[in-house]
Design a protein around this motif. Structure first.
Motif, PDB file in Angstrom:
ATOM      1  N   THR A 120       4.291   8.435   1.397  1.00 22.91           N
ATOM      2  CA  THR A 120       4.255   9.750   0.760  1.00 22.91           C
ATOM      3  C   THR A 120       3.995  10.805   1.824  1.00 22.91           C
ATOM      4  O   THR A 120       4.001  10.515   3.026  1.00 22.91           O
ATOM      5  CB  THR A 120       3.242   9.746  -0.418  1.00 22.91           C
ATOM      6  OG1 THR A 120       3.334  10.991  -1.105  1.00 22.91           O
ATOM      7  CG2 THR A 120       1.816   9.527   0.045  1.00 22.91           C
ATOM      8  N   LEU A 121       3.817  12.051   1.385  1.00 19.35           N
ATOM      9  CA  LEU A 121       3.666  13.171   2.325  1.00 19.35           C
ATOM     10  C   LEU A 121       2.494  12.920   3.252  1.00 19.35           C
ATOM     11  O   LEU A 121       1.496  12.375   2.815  1.00 19.35           O
ATOM     12  CB  LEU A 121       3.449  14.469   1.551  1.00 19.35           C
ATOM     13  CG  LEU A 121       4.625  14.889   0.677  1.00 19.35           C
ATOM     14  CD1 LEU A 121       4.304  16.199  -0.052  1.00 19.35           C
ATOM     15  CD2 LEU A 121       5.899  15.042   1.495  1.00 19.35           C
ATOM     16  N   ALA A 157       0.844  -1.203   0.000  1.00 21.29           N
ATOM     17  CA  ALA A 157       0.000   0.000   0.000  1.00 21.29           C
ATOM     18  C   ALA A 157       0.870   1.240   0.000  1.00 21.29           C
ATOM     19  O   ALA A 157       2.060   1.187   0.325  1.00 21.29           O
ATOM     20  CB  ALA A 157      -0.909   0.006   1.229  1.00 21.29           C
ATOM     21  N   VAL A 158       0.253   2.363  -0.363  1.00 25.57           N
ATOM     22  CA  VAL A 158       0.902   3.666  -0.190  1.00 25.57           C
ATOM     23  C   VAL A 158       0.233   4.308   1.019  1.00 25.57           C
ATOM     24  O   VAL A 158      -0.991   4.353   1.116  1.00 25.57           O
ATOM     25  CB  VAL A 158       0.785   4.541  -1.458  1.00 25.57           C
ATOM     26  CG1 VAL A 158      -0.647   4.693  -1.951  1.00 25.57           C
ATOM     27  CG2 VAL A 158       1.429   5.922  -1.224  1.00 25.57           C
ATOM     28  N   ILE A 159       1.062   4.779   1.961  1.00 24.41           N
ATOM     29  CA  ILE A 159       0.545   5.435   3.165  1.00 24.41           C
ATOM     30  C   ILE A 159       0.831   6.923   3.066  1.00 24.41           C
ATOM     31  O   ILE A 159       1.937   7.330   2.701  1.00 24.41           O
ATOM     32  CB  ILE A 159       1.141   4.791   4.447  1.00 24.41           C
ATOM     33  CG1 ILE A 159       0.525   5.425   5.701  1.00 24.41           C
ATOM     34  CG2 ILE A 159       2.666   4.883   4.496  1.00 24.41           C
ATOM     35  CD1 ILE A 159       0.859   4.653   6.991  1.00 24.41           C
ATOM     36  N   GLY A 160      -0.170   7.737   3.355  1.00 24.76           N
ATOM     37  CA  GLY A 160      -0.013   9.186   3.282  1.00 24.76           C
ATOM     38  C   GLY A 160      -1.227   9.866   3.856  1.00 24.76           C
ATOM     39  O   GLY A 160      -2.112   9.234   4.413  1.00 24.76           O
ATOM     40  N   ASN A 201      10.862   6.445   1.509  1.00 23.54           N
ATOM     41  CA  ASN A 201       9.638   6.381   0.692  1.00 23.54           C
ATOM     42  C   ASN A 201       9.206   4.941   0.421  1.00 23.54           C
ATOM     43  O   ASN A 201       8.167   4.717  -0.187  1.00 23.54           O
ATOM     44  CB  ASN A 201       9.797   7.149  -0.630  1.00 23.54           C
ATOM     45  CG  ASN A 201      10.512   6.336  -1.697  1.00 23.54           C
ATOM     46  OD1 ASN A 201      11.352   5.497  -1.379  1.00 23.54           O
ATOM     47  ND2 ASN A 201      10.183   6.577  -2.949  1.00 23.54           N
ATOM     48  N   THR A 202      10.014   3.962   0.860  1.00 28.55           N
ATOM     49  CA  THR A 202       9.686   2.555   0.622  1.00 28.55           C
ATOM     50  C   THR A 202      10.104   1.744   1.845  1.00 28.55           C
ATOM     51  O   THR A 202      11.251   1.877   2.300  1.00 28.55           O
ATOM     52  CB  THR A 202      10.445   2.019  -0.616  1.00 28.55           C
ATOM     53  OG1 THR A 202      10.132   2.843  -1.745  1.00 28.55           O
ATOM     54  CG2 THR A 202      10.071   0.585  -0.933  1.00 28.55           C
ATOM     55  N   ILE A 203       9.192   0.914   2.355  1.00 23.61           N
ATOM     56  CA  ILE A 203       9.524   0.049   3.492  1.00 23.61           C
ATOM     57  C   ILE A 203       9.446  -1.406   3.028  1.00 23.61           C
ATOM     58  O   ILE A 203       8.476  -1.819   2.396  1.00 23.61           O
ATOM     59  CB  ILE A 203       8.583   0.291   4.689  1.00 23.61           C
ATOM     60  CG1 ILE A 203       8.674   1.766   5.137  1.00 23.61           C
ATOM     61  CG2 ILE A 203       8.934  -0.642   5.850  1.00 23.61           C
ATOM     62  CD1 ILE A 203       7.706   2.128   6.251  1.00 23.61           C
ATOM     63  N   VAL A 204      10.516  -2.139   3.351  1.00 26.46           N
ATOM     64  CA  VAL A 204      10.653  -3.524   2.915  1.00 26.46           C
ATOM     65  C   VAL A 204      10.702  -4.416   4.158  1.00 26.46           C
ATOM     66  O   VAL A 204      11.366  -4.061   5.145  1.00 26.46           O
ATOM     67  CB  VAL A 204      11.974  -3.676   2.110  1.00 26.46           C
ATOM     68  CG1 VAL A 204      12.226  -5.117   1.721  1.00 26.46           C
ATOM     69  CG2 VAL A 204      11.962  -2.771   0.875  1.00 26.46           C
ATOM     70  N   VAL A 205      10.017  -5.565   4.108  1.00 24.00           N
ATOM     71  CA  VAL A 205      10.101  -6.515   5.210  1.00 24.00           C
ATOM     72  C   VAL A 205      11.421  -7.265   5.104  1.00 24.00           C
ATOM     73  O   VAL A 205      11.774  -7.776   4.038  1.00 24.00           O
ATOM     74  CB  VAL A 205       8.920  -7.522   5.160  1.00 24.00           C
ATOM     75  CG1 VAL A 205       9.096  -8.615   6.207  1.00 24.00           C
ATOM     76  CG2 VAL A 205       7.601  -6.793   5.369  1.00 24.00           C
ATOM     77  N   ASP A 206      12.143  -7.300   6.225  1.00 22.34           N
ATOM     78  CA  ASP A 206      13.475  -7.894   6.246  1.00 22.34           C
ATOM     79  C   ASP A 206      13.519  -8.840   7.451  1.00 22.34           C
ATOM     80  O   ASP A 206      13.899  -8.435   8.539  1.00 22.34           O
ATOM     81  CB  ASP A 206      14.482  -6.730   6.374  1.00 22.34           C
ATOM     82  CG  ASP A 206      15.918  -7.205   6.391  1.00 22.34           C
ATOM     83  OD1 ASP A 206      16.171  -8.365   6.060  1.00 22.34           O
ATOM     84  OD2 ASP A 206      16.787  -6.380   6.753  1.00 22.34           O
ATOM     85  N   GLY A 207      13.040 -10.086   7.273  1.00 21.85           N
ATOM     86  CA  GLY A 207      12.897 -11.003   8.413  1.00 21.85           C
ATOM     87  C   GLY A 207      11.837 -10.445   9.352  1.00 21.85           C
ATOM     88  O   GLY A 207      10.728 -10.122   8.915  1.00 21.85           O
TER      89      GLY A 207
END
Ligand code: ATR
Length: 267
Positions: A62-63, A6-9, A87-93
């Motif tokens: 985003t803003l 999703a985009v969160i803003g 601007n981008t969140i990735v799941v890392d474990g």
């Protein structure tokens, strides 16, 4: 189960990101769902936590949340660390990694899509907020020279310039001779677009980090009227930053060709 993104803003209802990612997913034959997530302006952490707790696989930010996201994540990639914004969140474990694809998105649009040259280009950035912060380092890496930050509040330009080892000026005191001029102020779609003296943009290539589906942001229109060589709004950057995020999440670089035209013709 279909992976959810999703985009969160706030606001987020007009975001084009769901359409862009749906086009990428169809082209890359990736089974994903991509929605919009509106969080209260003081509620980023709660909304992000809930999204991932419920199985979400990645967020675009985003803003006004790019700095909240920077603070919320567990680690940063180089671009996020350099810009201070995520601007981008990735799941890392079990952890969340904060990335920033805005800079690479801008450079791809300037070089690959528009065919503008950055190497040796005298480059002026208007604005000293979060948007400006994210593009200075990528511009320098792309070969831009004499990079100068011009801002209405000069002290903010000075502080940002010191951090990135570039020059600074007040908006009213900049002269001409620039190859590339970027609008990274939040003046956006309001106002006349005339942020600086006409000679600043005459003969330069002008890029607005904002976009309008018809391409005619106030800054682009004003710069064209002052004799700018070329103007472009930031729709291409939006698509390219999304493609870089998709690559981080899915391991596949989507084909971006034709998406800008399709979005514009749907306006
Ligand atoms: P963002 O994160 O989108 O960059 P921000 O951090 O609020 O937003 O920064 C807004 C930037 O746009 C600032 O550089 C601001 O100038 P000031 O530092 O002087 O406030 C600039 N800005 C906003 N509205 C403007 C306007 N009408 N004319 C010129 N600059 C403007």
């Amino acid at each position: 189960m279909t992976d959810r993104y999703a985009v969160i803003g706030n606001p987020v209802d007009h975001s084009l990101s769901p359409r862009i990612h749906a086009a990428f997913a169809a082209r890359a034959r990736e089974d994903i769902e991509y929605g919009r997530l509106e969080a209260p302006t003081d509620g980023f952490a709660g909304a992000a936590h809930r999204f991932f707790a419920e199985g979400g696989q990645g967020l675009n930010v985003t803003l006004p949340f790019k700095l909240d996201a920077w603070q919320w994540v567990d680690s940063h990639d180089d671009a996020a660390a350099a810009s201070g914004a995520v601007n981008t969140i990735v799941v890392d474990g079990n952890a969340k990694r904060g990335c920033n694809t805005d800079g690479i998105g801008l450079i791809r649009d300037l070089l690959d899509n528009l065919g503008w040259h950055l190497d040796g280009a005298r480059t002026l950035v208007l604005g000293a907020g979060g948007a400006a912060q994210g593009v200075i380092e990528p511009l320098k890496r792309g070969g831009a020279v004499d990079v100068t930050i011009a801002n209405r509040t000069q002290s903010k330009a000075e502080a940002l310039a010191a951090r990135f080892d570039v020059a600074s000026a007040g908006l009213g005191e900049v002269g001409g001779g620039w190859d590339v001029i970027l609008n990274a102020t939040a003046a956006g779609l309001a106002g006349t677009g005339g942020l600086v003296a006409p000679e600043v943009v005459a003969d330069g290539r002008c890029y607005d980090l904002f976009y309008a589906l018809d391409g005619a942001t106030p800054f682009c229109r004003w710069a064209a009227d002052q004799g700018a060589k070329e103007v472009s709004d930031g729709l291409g950057m939006l698509i390219e930053q999304a493609a870089a995020a998709f690559l981080l999440w899915r391991g596949v670089r989507p084909d971006t060709g034709g998406i800008e035209k399709a979005l514009r013709s749907s306006a």
